[in-house]
Design a protein around this motif. Structure first.
Motif, PDB file in Angstrom:
ATOM      1  N   CYS C 153       0.843  -1.193   0.000  1.00  0.00           N
ATOM      2  CA  CYS C 153       0.000   0.000   0.000  1.00  0.00           C
ATOM      3  C   CYS C 153       0.878   1.243   0.000  1.00  0.00           C
ATOM      4  CB  CYS C 153      -0.900  -0.009   1.232  1.00  0.00           C
ATOM      5  SG  CYS C 153      -0.067  -0.526   2.738  1.00  0.00           S
ATOM      6  N   THR C 154       1.916   1.206   0.826  1.00  0.00           N
ATOM      7  CA  THR C 154       2.802   2.357   0.958  1.00  0.00           C
ATOM      8  C   THR C 154       3.414   2.729  -0.378  1.00  0.00           C
ATOM      9  OG1 THR C 154       3.326   1.547   3.163  1.00  0.00           O
ATOM     10  CG2 THR C 154       4.810   3.198   2.233  1.00  0.00           C
ATOM     11  N   VAL C 155       3.930   1.720  -1.076  1.00  0.00           N
ATOM     12  CA  VAL C 155       4.630   2.007  -2.327  1.00  0.00           C
ATOM     13  C   VAL C 155       3.633   2.310  -3.445  1.00  0.00           C
ATOM     14  CG1 VAL C 155       6.291   1.137  -4.004  1.00  0.00           C
ATOM     15  CG2 VAL C 155       6.586   0.638  -1.572  1.00  0.00           C
ATOM     16  N   ARG C 291     -13.046   8.605 -10.797  1.00  0.00           N
ATOM     17  CA  ARG C 291     -13.083   7.977 -12.120  1.00  0.00           C
ATOM     18  C   ARG C 291     -13.452   6.502 -11.999  1.00  0.00           C
ATOM     19  NH1 ARG C 291      -6.728   8.325 -12.276  1.00  0.00           N
ATOM     20  NH2 ARG C 291      -6.176   6.171 -11.791  1.00  0.00           N
ATOM     21  N   GLY C 292     -13.810   6.100 -10.796  1.00  0.00           N
ATOM     22  CA  GLY C 292     -14.331   4.748 -10.623  1.00  0.00           C
ATOM     23  C   GLY C 292     -13.295   3.701 -10.299  1.00  0.00           C
ATOM     24  N   GLU C 293     -12.109   4.137  -9.835  1.00  0.00           N
ATOM     25  CA  GLU C 293     -11.113   3.147  -9.440  1.00  0.00           C
ATOM     26  C   GLU C 293     -10.860   3.235  -7.944  1.00  0.00           C
ATOM     27  OE1 GLU C 293      -8.123   1.747 -12.498  1.00  0.00           O
ATOM     28  OE2 GLU C 293      -7.885   3.901 -12.683  1.00  0.00           O
ATOM     29  N   GLU C 294     -10.567   2.081  -7.355  1.00  0.00           N
ATOM     30  CA  GLU C 294     -10.238   2.063  -5.936  1.00  0.00           C
ATOM     31  C   GLU C 294      -8.964   2.876  -5.711  1.00  0.00           C
ATOM     32  OE1 GLU C 294     -12.022   0.793  -3.657  1.00  0.00           O
ATOM     33  OE2 GLU C 294     -13.311  -0.654  -4.667  1.00  0.00           O
ATOM     34  N   PRO C 295      -8.781   3.419  -4.513  1.00  0.00           N
ATOM     35  CA  PRO C 295      -7.491   4.048  -4.206  1.00  0.00           C
ATOM     36  C   PRO C 295      -6.350   3.070  -4.482  1.00  0.00           C
ATOM     37  CG  PRO C 295      -9.053   4.486  -2.464  1.00  0.00           C
ATOM     38  CD  PRO C 295      -9.723   3.517  -3.403  1.00  0.00           C
ATOM     39  N   ALA C 296      -5.199   3.610  -4.827  1.00  0.00           N
ATOM     40  CA  ALA C 296      -4.084   2.752  -5.228  1.00  0.00           C
ATOM     41  C   ALA C 296      -3.758   1.725  -4.152  1.00  0.00           C
ATOM     42  CB  ALA C 296      -2.863   3.612  -5.528  1.00  0.00           C
ATOM     43  N   CYS C 297      -3.837   2.147  -2.892  1.00  0.00           N
ATOM     44  CA  CYS C 297      -3.448   1.238  -1.815  1.00  0.00           C
ATOM     45  C   CYS C 297      -4.473   0.120  -1.654  1.00  0.00           C
ATOM     46  CB  CYS C 297      -3.308   2.013  -0.510  1.00  0.00           C
ATOM     47  SG  CYS C 297      -4.794   2.914  -0.039  1.00  0.00           S
ATOM     48  N   VAL C 298      -5.724   0.444  -1.875  1.00  0.00           N
ATOM     49  CA  VAL C 298      -6.779  -0.564  -1.738  1.00  0.00           C
ATOM     50  C   VAL C 298      -6.695  -1.539  -2.906  1.00  0.00           C
ATOM     51  CG1 VAL C 298      -9.268  -0.931  -1.715  1.00  0.00           C
ATOM     52  CG2 VAL C 298      -8.277   0.993  -0.467  1.00  0.00           C
ATOM     53  N   GLU C 299      -6.520  -0.977  -4.089  1.00  0.00           N
ATOM     54  CA  GLU C 299      -6.458  -1.811  -5.288  1.00  0.00           C
ATOM     55  C   GLU C 299      -5.388  -2.884  -5.130  1.00  0.00           C
ATOM     56  OE1 GLU C 299      -6.433  -0.327  -9.648  1.00  0.00           O
ATOM     57  OE2 GLU C 299      -4.328  -0.462  -9.114  1.00  0.00           O
ATOM     58  N   THR C 300      -4.243  -2.511  -4.601  1.00  0.00           N
ATOM     59  CA  THR C 300      -3.102  -3.420  -4.646  1.00  0.00           C
ATOM     60  C   THR C 300      -2.951  -4.256  -3.394  1.00  0.00           C
ATOM     61  OG1 THR C 300      -0.959  -3.406  -5.746  1.00  0.00           O
ATOM     62  CG2 THR C 300      -1.076  -2.296  -3.620  1.00  0.00           C
TER      63      THR C 300
END
Lengths: 1084, 423, 344
Positions: C153-155, C291-300
């Protein structure tokens, strides 16, 4: 205020109304729902400010699906491109990396988007059923990748990358380089170069076929040909005409690299050059684990993985799937969900790894004593009759299938105990059937109903314990010998060796045998990377034989499930007019010393250096010492791709390698193809710029730890260094110059036998994509829209470097739309069920299709869809064929408890012996959670999350030495001392210290580099102040240190007492031992 | 009223020309060094500091609250004269006010240089946040400076008027301007000034105590995240140590200016009065600090306890023991303990100097330690010592303060032209 | 709109029309059977269904049993009317019928709220929408049992938001407790909590940082004066000052890409330009959410530990998770009321 009587409207009297309604209060129980309207919010501004509408939307034309190469897991990824200002040489910037949503590997525990989904819908997660951000806890647009994968941008855009071909200035390792043209480099390598004084491949290469040489050699032995004639005839072709078994001169041209095996090893090295020496990283990686598994199963099974979704008890043994193994991106979410759903997981590891943190029970075993622990469990299981008798008494496939068992074991098979090689008896050997009967080659088992020995295929239930004489030959059942081996020690004795209490051993064994087939083991490097690693792995593997959990839902799985890559439309493995490689491999794998002509030359045992008779010739740790000692022969030219073969850092004792590489007499020509001036490639004569994984083709495999089939294809997504050339292209040019087969015109046959040219890497990989596309049910053709998306995304990513017509020409017009379908998705990924796209639209991504469908592609009733379906072995016939090249003793067919030993038998670490180590603390190490081997140290994002590799030390050991968390310490390993930092934690076994491997680099910006007279200093630590906030365990938001941060674990590893130039090796499994150093530490 | 004379002598500056040169040279060195440091600060941005996200407030904030405290302390001493009519204090009334003004100017310079985006320093007057102590503070500072200037004006106007009428040429014009044209020197005008002086002073006291100084304390005390600050006593301690440093400063300035500028003899009774005041403040300050520590330790709030441990035994404990305990309490207490010493100007200058320097450490010990202990277990411990740029700019800003004060003292009738306001 | 025969009816207002009522009232106590007497349908079936519907209401019979009992019969009896009339009792997943029954009846179920919220979304609620509009109240739920402490999440956040050295909107804290061999570690990821009572907002002198209606605390880089008071005040250490550092020495094009935080695209990172000299923190990736995408940390998130959604939608996954007995917030006693919840 009172009611106004006159205030009647529309003929209704308010008073009447109020009165009439008054009685309602008595009957109506009003609900409690109320209106909250005046919660004043102090902190919301009246106006929204600093809010825009730039959301960074993008589409399929900004996305390329390829494969991550930041560690050897090789996850499917989605590369999102970004426009730059055009200041650099790069064709495009990369905005963000994420997991590939088409791949089930990256969407766990959810389901991937259907393979047919339109890339435009997939790009930002608009596929119907993929969930949405507000309602679903996790909606699917990009998939999951780990932190190392996230940082891949900084690998491609590493400013220390090699940009032009470089030739050394001054001696090897001087750190000075000059750039030269590609043409010049190619010519120098082919012709030789006076400036550096190295020979060219033209001078070095020579080849003669094995049949020709050996028939002439026979003739020499028979006196039909004179030795002088033989010498003259083969002087330019053989390594040594006195020892023709060493093979052709081509063998002295050695490839180190490993990946792109199908292309570089099979096609170019083996069939093009006719050299057998193409080496990969196995010896430093997991080969003893692989071989321990291979020798425990008849059909190919290299690795141990459970069916996590249905497993009830998982024993994780010396591996760290939450953040290492291959790979965390799907193993971690599968595991966390399984645990939350009630799976019990225990972890055997000397330290509290990230996986052990989640364990029900952490079992801090004594390093290297895993065999004792496993055999202790086996003893408890057998003593308590907890093994699956039905399973074990099945001697053959037919008997097993009657019990709905896909696999069976060799437990009941009889072994010819008076044979020195200890082979198993065949029905023909014992005269049970005639020599030419169908069952003559059957193993023999004693039928439990008749008490007669019979061919195994004719026995339904066999006797386990057999020790008799048949047909005059002494035979004993495998079980009888295994049981005897297991009973050599009591559980208490095993407990003592393993440093684990007998109660704990009993608990593990009890739990392991309490879940029927739904218990399994996942094991990897921990038990294997010792000189006894092979036997440790064998012991662990046989625990699963005892419960027969193979191929069962929730048990041990072996899904080698992919799509055809090398054949189908194109026969990529076949080379017209190829050479056949032969001779003794440089790394002496697969050959017994005593079967070679060197045995007599060197007066028998002990052999000068170790041989690995029952392992593949991949003991890379032996490469440099062998080259230096020209044993069995010298290396004339070494081609290194350090990717996963950065041996100076990766081999225990790798600090001995530079001196050998610097010696031009030892290896006259060294060519490295590298993305950077690496820790190993810095000692080469030439460094040729390679594209990184985001810029080149590749076809990486997936480890068999999944339920469905997949095949990944990597394709160039951006071009950062325009002059970089994939090593395939370089070799094609070299091979063409040398006129070797396998490249150029007419190099690749298609299914019809037409020949296709091989000029560039893509000529090969696009055909490989076609093979993938047409396997099983061919994929759909790409629509016009998809073809456009393909063109646009590659134009966006590659700019000038993208030549659509050239790519198209690599396959037929009919194949092209299918190839595009595969490329647009980064490979092929099997769907969990048939008609998945409709089901997905209906049930969405948060639905377990594999589990809920009656007929899924993951399961076959209670079994896995992809199976091992073969015999599993307690007893290996192959292993005892090998002999220890120091003593000449045969290796052990059974699992055993073994000490950690040097080549000459000196004990490094005792398991059942009582030798005392020379220093008190055992140093283990492990994969860095925040780094992918060494190759990712170029990423400051990653170095920020962990700035160095502190030494874990138990408070008991720390207090004795007055060490506190964060203290500077000195690690004394005897031959070396290094500075480090202490991390005091209860999460490591007392008497054991450990640290992440992967640090203490000298390449890729860790030290200064001089190119064309310009010196570039090493990378400095980030941060504007001296405060780094790097105290171990509280490094949150710290700053990256330089790329040389931390210390190199392998440079404090012990050297083999006998060899002195490399670390210790496991002669059975082939591994380099990496967890067996003994050190002391003190405060600095 | 003084005798009318056409040849009126007014030379409030240095008595000794050589001393003047030495002093201005010294100040020039400070300011020049500060200018270079400021150049580095401007070009390199906040990266020129040792501040981090873990310890975001450092020397500049410490100096800022120090000078706010100094100002408030000096002001309160002046109010003793103006509001409470402590007779002997009138001699030092203007000194105290002027020192308070200069201190505020210096404090605001510290606030300014501490901003990540210095060019936005006027934004707090464009946008506000009602719940923000800092938002209130900046407004209070402006009001407070207004009050100080008004007080100084009413206190000094009559002398400015006298100078405007008695001198000629540009100096007359200057003093006329400074008197805002009111050059009436009648008793009525003096009484008017007197009345307003008292009124403004009465408004000023609560502003100084509650808004400016207590408010600066509140600035810290509202930070729930930092239990070390988050205590009711905190603003009180703030004010007491402000009084402490203000009194010490006024005492020093009084002696030095009387000696060096006016060439007069020091009024030993006044000195003794000031010294006793200082003595009292030191005792109260030490007592409150002890109580605060006791409360923290008995609260067992881990964060507060840990922070106090940092203060007492941590990396920066030397500053607590040497500077706070030593320089601002023990050493001055010793010097103040004997009546004869209290009446010896040189000894009192030493006591004042020691206190003034010691209280700087008090400010550092307020600002830094609470940031050392992480707000969440698992976040890194802080660590901080100012960079040369921070020291340099700080010294430069203090140099600017010296310069302002000296120029003012050389120009303005800070000592009443006659024995007192009541001639 | 009203029906046409309402003559002078006003649109939208209930109208007492002209239609005569045909109300029949019997004097005697009514017999339920009579109610259905002149209906052509099977009286007994109707009564049985009605009586059993009562039992369902009293909890003596489950909705599933009810529908299993009557679905066939009712379909036969009432025909198309039964299948085609909207009836929540058939359609509502979370009231009378469980998902399984609904599936067996071959009708999909969805919760009412889910549908109405979706409908509301399509329509928009009159506000201009976008970041901060308050169409949702964003909340994150982090499952500590699942968090493996991998820092992905951090990266991911560093990559998405291109934060400079030393600025990390998300960190993962490790806490170790106990003694060998009974040691446990907890990994606690820490984004910005987007507190409902945010101390950082409370102290900002220029209200550069303020709370938007979607629950996210915004930092106006064009207004922030860089005083770092919020940095001091945040009880979670979630704020970081941008000292202007960069990765240019080792990464090509490092400053070219920046993140459109809060929907504002500032272009490449420039020396001396905001956000350098400003305070920074996690924005909940509102630009991605929008834009309909999860936050980067959640996505990954590798442990599948991080979850994001609309806390105001009682049917959203995160609202339910935040409501569970395992849910807690960090430093609950501070009164900050974070919108990041943790599961024990």
């Amino acid at each position: 205020m009172s009611t106004n009587d006159t205030d009647d409207r529309a003929g209704v009297s308010r008073r009447d109304f109020v009165k009439a309604a008054g009685s309602i209060g008595l009957v109506a129980a009003a609900s409690n729902a109320a209106v909250e309207m005046d919660v004043d919010d102090l902190w919301t501004d009246d106006e929204r400010h600093y809010v825009g509408t730039d959301y960074g939307e993008y589409g399929a034309s900004d996305v390329i699906h390829t494969t991550c190469g930041q560690c050897n897991t090789f996850c499917p990824i989605k590369v999102r491109l970004a426009e730059g200002s055009g200041t650099g040489e790069y064709s495009s910037l990369v905005r963000k990396l994420a997991g590939n949503p088409y791949s089930f590997l990256n969407t766990q525990p959810f389901s991937q988007v259907p393979y047919e989904s339109d890339p435009e819908d997939v790009a930002m997660g608009d596929v119907e059923g993929s969930g949405d951000v507000d309602g679903d806890r996790w909606s699917l647009s990009g998939g999951r990748i780990c932190l190392k994968g996230q940082a891949g941008i900084q690998t491609a855009f590493d400013s220390y990358r090699v940009r032009k071909p470089m030739k050394r200035v001054g001696p090897r390792g001087s750190g000075e380089w000059k750039t030269v043209s590609w043409d010049r480099v190619i010519r120098d390598i082919v012709e030789g170069d006076d400036e550096l004084g190295h020979p060219g491949l033209k001078d070095i290469w020579g080849y003669a076929s094995q049949e020709a040489v050996m028939s002439d050699w026979e003739a020499v032995q028979n006196g039909e040909m004179s030795k002088a004639d033989f010498d003259e005839k083969y002087a330019d072709d053989l390594v040594d005409t006195d020892h023709p078994d060493l093979g052709p001169k081509a063998n002295q041209i050695v490839d180190v690299g490993g990946f792109r095996r199908n292309f570089i090893r099979n096609r170019l090295w083996h069939q093009g050059l006719g050299s057998i020496n193409s080496v990969h990283h196995a010896g430093t990686c997991g080969v003893s684990s692989v071989m321990g598994n291979v020798r425990s199963h008849d059909a190919p099974k290299k690795r141990q993985y459970p069916d996590i979704e249905n497993c009830e008890y998982l024993l994780v043994w010396g591996t760290n799937p939450m953040v290492a193994n291959k790979g965390p991106t799907w193993l971690a979410p599968k595991l966390t969900n399984a645990i939350e759903d009630g799976m019990r997981m225990d972890v055997v590891d000397p330290r509290l790894s990230k996986t052990a943190e989640k364990a029900d029970t952490w079992v801090p075993v004594e390093p290297g004593a895993d065999g004792a622990l496993a055999l202790g469990m086996a003893r408890w299981i057998i003593e308590h009759d907890r093994h699956d008798l039905t399973y074990l008494q099945n001697p053959s496939r037919s008997a097993a299938s009657d019990d709905d068992e896909p696999t069976w074991s060799d437990a009941t098979h009889l072994v010819l105990v008076d044979e020195p090689s200890g082979s198993k008896a065949r029905a023909g050997d014992l005269g049970l059937v005639s020599e030419d009967a169908d069952t003559a080659d059957d193993f023999v088992a004693v039928d439990a109903t008749t008490g007669e020995p019979r061919p195994a295929s004719e026995v339904d239930t066999a006797v386990l314990d057999v020790d008799v004489t048949v047909d005059g030959r002494a035979v004993r059942s495998v079980w009888s010998q295994y049981r005897e081996r297991v009973f050599e020690h009591t559980v208490e004795e095993y407990a003592e060796m393993a440093g684990v209490s007998a109660e704990r051993i009993a608990e593990l064994a009890d739990e392991f045998t309490s879940h029927g087939k739904r218990a399994a083991i996942m094991a990897y490097r921990g038990p294997a990377k010792h000189t006894n690693g092979f036997y440790n792995t064998r012991a662990i593997a046989t625990l699963q034989h005892l419960i027969g959990n193979y191929d069962w839902k929730g048990g041990q799985i072996t899904p080698h499930a992919g799509y055809s890559t090398m054949s189908g439309r194109y026969e990529l493995g076949s080379v017209p007019d190829s050479h056949s490689p032969w001779g003794i491999p440089l790394l002496r794998g697969g050959v017994n010393y005593e079967d070679t002509s060197l045995f007599d030359r060197d007066d028998g045992y002990p052999a000068k250096r170790p041989w690995f008779p029952v392992a593949p010739p991949q003991a890379t740790q032996e490469l440099y010492g062998s080259a230096a000692e020209e044993y069995p022969y010298g290396v004339e030219a070494l081609f290194i791709r350090p990717y996963s073969n950065n041996h100076v850092m990766a081999v225990a004792g790798g600090d001995e390698i530079p001196a050998i590489l610097e010696d031009t007499d030892a290896i006259p020509l060294i060519v490295a193809s590298d993305t950077v001036i690496g820790d190993t490639s810095q000692y080469a004569d030439y460094i040729l710029p390679e594209p990184t994984y985001l810029e080149r083709w590749e076809n990486f495999g997936t480890y068999p730890n999944k339920r469905l089939a997949d095949e990944k294809i990597s394709q160039p997504a951006v071009s950062v260094v325009p002059d970089a050339r994939p090593f395939e292209d370089v070799l094609i040019e070299l091979w063409s110059e040398l006129d070797l087969p396998g490249v150029g015109e007419d190099a690749i046959p298609d299914a019809e036998g037409n020949l296709w040219p091989l000029e560039r890497a893509e000529d090969f990989y696009l055909k490989l994509a076609a093979n993938i596309a047409y396997d099983r049910d061919p994929v759909a053709d790409a629509s016009e829209d998809e073809l456009r998306v393909f063109r646009e995304s590659h134009e966006n990513g590659l700019g000038e470097q993208f030549d659509l017509d050239r790519w198209r020409a690599a396959v037929t017009d009919e194949e092209w739309p299918k190839v595009v379908t595969v490329l647009n998705r980064g490979g092929r990924f099997e769907e969990p069920t048939d008609d998945y796209d409709e089901a997905f639209a209906e049930h969405g991504h948060d639905y377990d299709y594999a589990e809920r469908a009656d007929d899924s592609n993951a399961y076959d009733g209670d079994h896995m869809r992809y199976k091992l379906e073969s015999r599993v072995d307690f007893y290996s016939e192959v292993v005892p064929k090998g002999k220890h090249s120091y003593t000449g003793e045969r290796f052990d067919p059974l699992p055993r408890v073994d000490d950690v030993e040097h080549y000459d038998g000196t004990v490094q670490a005792a398991v059942d012996g009582d030798d005392e180590p020379e220093r008190p603390l055992r140093l283990i190490n492990w994969k860095p959670r925040t780094q992918g081997m060494h190759r990712t140290q170029n990423s400051p994002w990653l170095r920020e999350t962990r700035p160095e590799n502190p030494v874990w030390i138990n408070p008991r050991d720390a207090e004795e030495r007055g060490i506190e968390n964060g203290d500077d310490i000195v690690v004394d390993a005897g031959r070396e001392t290094v500075d480090a930092v202490a991390m005091v934690t209860g999460g490591i076994r007392p008497g054991v210290v450990g640290a992440m491997w992967g640090w203490g680099r000298t390449g890729d910006g860790a030290t200064a580099e001089t190119i064309d007279g310009e010196t570039r200093p090493a990378v400095e630590a980030d941060g504007h102040s001296s405060y780094q906030f790097d105290e171990p365990m509280a490094e949150e938001a710290s700053y990256a240190k330089g790329r040389d941060a931390g210390f190199a674990i392998n440079h404090v590893q012990p050297l083999d007492e006998e060899l002195g130039d490399t670390g210790l090796s496991d002669l059975v499994g082939g591994s380099n031992a990496q967890y067996d150093a003994f050190v002391d530490v003190e405060r600095r | 009223m003084a005798t009318q004379s056409s040849h009126f002598e007014f030379a409030p500056g240095f008595e000794d020309g050589r001393l003047r040169i030495v002093w201005y040279a010294f100040v020039a060195v400070l300011v020049a060094g500060g200018a270079y440091a400021t150049y580095l600060r401007l070009t390199r941005g906040m990266a020129s500091t040792n501040l981090t996200s873990v310890v975001p407030w450092g020397a500049w904030v410490a100096f800022y609250i120090y000078f706010v405290g100094l100002s408030a302390g000096a002001f309160l001493v002046s109010t003793l004269a103006n509001v409470f009519d402590v007779g002997a204090m009138h001699r030092i009334d203007r000194d105290a006010l002027f020192a308070a003004i200069v201190s505020m100017a210096v404090a605001l310079l510290f606030v300014w240089i501490d901003l990540g985006r210095m060019e936005r320093m006027y934004y707090p007057f464009v946008w506000r946040q009602l719940t923000s102590a800092l938002s209130w503070e900046v407004h209070a500072y402006v009001a407070y400076i207004g009050i100080l200037v008004a007080e100084l004006y009413f206190s000094m106007r009559i002398d400015l008027a006298r100078l405007a009428t008695r001198l000629d040429g540009t100096r007359a014009t200057l003093y006329r301007l400074l008197a805002l044209g009111r050059v009436d020197t009648s008793d009525a005008s003096a009484a008017f000034d007197e009345r307003w002086l008292k009124r403004v002073g009465i408004v000023g006291i609560p502003l100084a105590i509650f808004m400016v100084h207590g408010g600066t304390g509140v600035l810290f005390a509202v930070s729930k995240a930092r239990p070390y600050w988050n205590s009711g006593l905190f603003p009180v301690i703030f004010i007491v140590s402000a009084l402490l440093s203000g009194t010490a400063l006024v005492m020093m300035i009084y002696v030095l200016r009387t000696r060096l500028f006016d060439g007069d003899a020091v009024d030993r009774d006044l000195l003794d009065q000031l010294a006793q005041l200082l003595l009292g403040f030191i005792l109260v300050d030490a007592a409150l600090t002890a109580i605060e520590a006791l409360i923290a330790f008995t609260s067992f709030h881990p964060h507060a306890v840990e922070t106090w441990l940092v203060v007492l035994f941590g990396e920066m404990s030397w500053s607590f023991w040497w500077f706070i305990v030593g320089a601002s309490w023990v050493f001055p207490l010793v010097l103040l303990s004997k009546r004869s010493w209290r009446r010896t100007p040189s000894v009192m200058v030493l006591a004042g100097l020691s206190t003034v320097v010691g209280v700087v450490a008090v400010r550092f010990n307020i600002v830094i330690p609470a940031q050392i202990t992480p707000v969440l277990e698992g976040l890194p411990h802080g660590s901080y010592f100012p960079t040369p740029v921070e020291w340099g700019t700080s010294i430069g800003i203090i140099g600017v303060g010296f310069l302002l004060y000296t120029v003012g003292a050389e120009l303005l009738p800070l000592t009443p032209l006659s024995g007192g306001d009541h001639e | 709109m009203s029906t046409t025969d309402d003559g002078d009816a006003l649109p939208g207002i209930p109208n007492v029309g002209k239609a005569d009522l045909d109300a029949m009232v019997e004097e005697e106590r009514p017999d339920p059977r009579d109610e259905l007497a002149d209906v052509e349908a099977d009286t007994d079936l109707g009564i049985a269904m009605a009586e059993d519907a009562q039992r369902v209401a009293r909890g003596e019979l489950t909705g599933d049993e009810y529908w299993e009992k009557y679905d066939e019969a009712a379909a036969d009896e009432f025909g198309a009317a039964y299948r085609e009339t909207p009836n929540p009792a058939v359609d509502a997943g979370d009231q009378t019928v469980s998902t399984e029954t609904a599936e067996s009846l071959s009708c999909t179920v969805g919760s009412m709220d889910a549908v109405s919220t979706e409908a509301a979304q399509v329509e928009g609620d009159g506000s201009e929408g976008g970041i901060g509009a308050g169409d949702e109240k964003w909340g994150m739920v982090i499952d500590l049992q699942k968090c493996v402490g991998c820092d992905s999440c951090t990266v991911a956040c560093k990559s998405e938001n291109r934060t400079p050295p030393g600025v990390s909107y998300n960190v993962v804290m490790e806490e170790e407790h106990g003694e060998f061999p009974n040691v446990t570690r907890t990994n606690v990821p820490r984004p910005c909590m987007q507190c409902d009572n945010p101390p950082c907002v409370q102290v900002c002198p220029v209200s550069a940082t303020y709370k938007m209606d979607d629950g996210v605390v915004n930092i106006d880089y064009d207004r922030c004066i860089g005083c770092r008071y919020c940095n001091i005040a945040c009880p979670y250490g979630a704020r970081y000052f941008d000292f202007g550092g960069d990765y240019d020495d080792e990464v090509d094009g490092a400053g070219e890409v920046t993140s459109p935080e809060y929907g504002v695209d500032r272009g490449p990172r420039e020396d001396g330009e905001s956000p350098i000299g400003n305070i920074r923190k996690c924005s909940f990736c509102t630009h991605r959410l929008e834009r309909g995408e999860e936050p980067a940390c959640v996505e990954t998130c590798i442990g599948d530990a991080r979850n994001m959604g609309d806390l105001d939608d009682p049917d959203s996954d995160v609202a339910k998770m935040a409501d569970s007995s395992r849910a807690f917030q960090l430093k609950e006693d501070e009164g900050t009321d974070p919108n990041v919840y943790y599961l024990k």
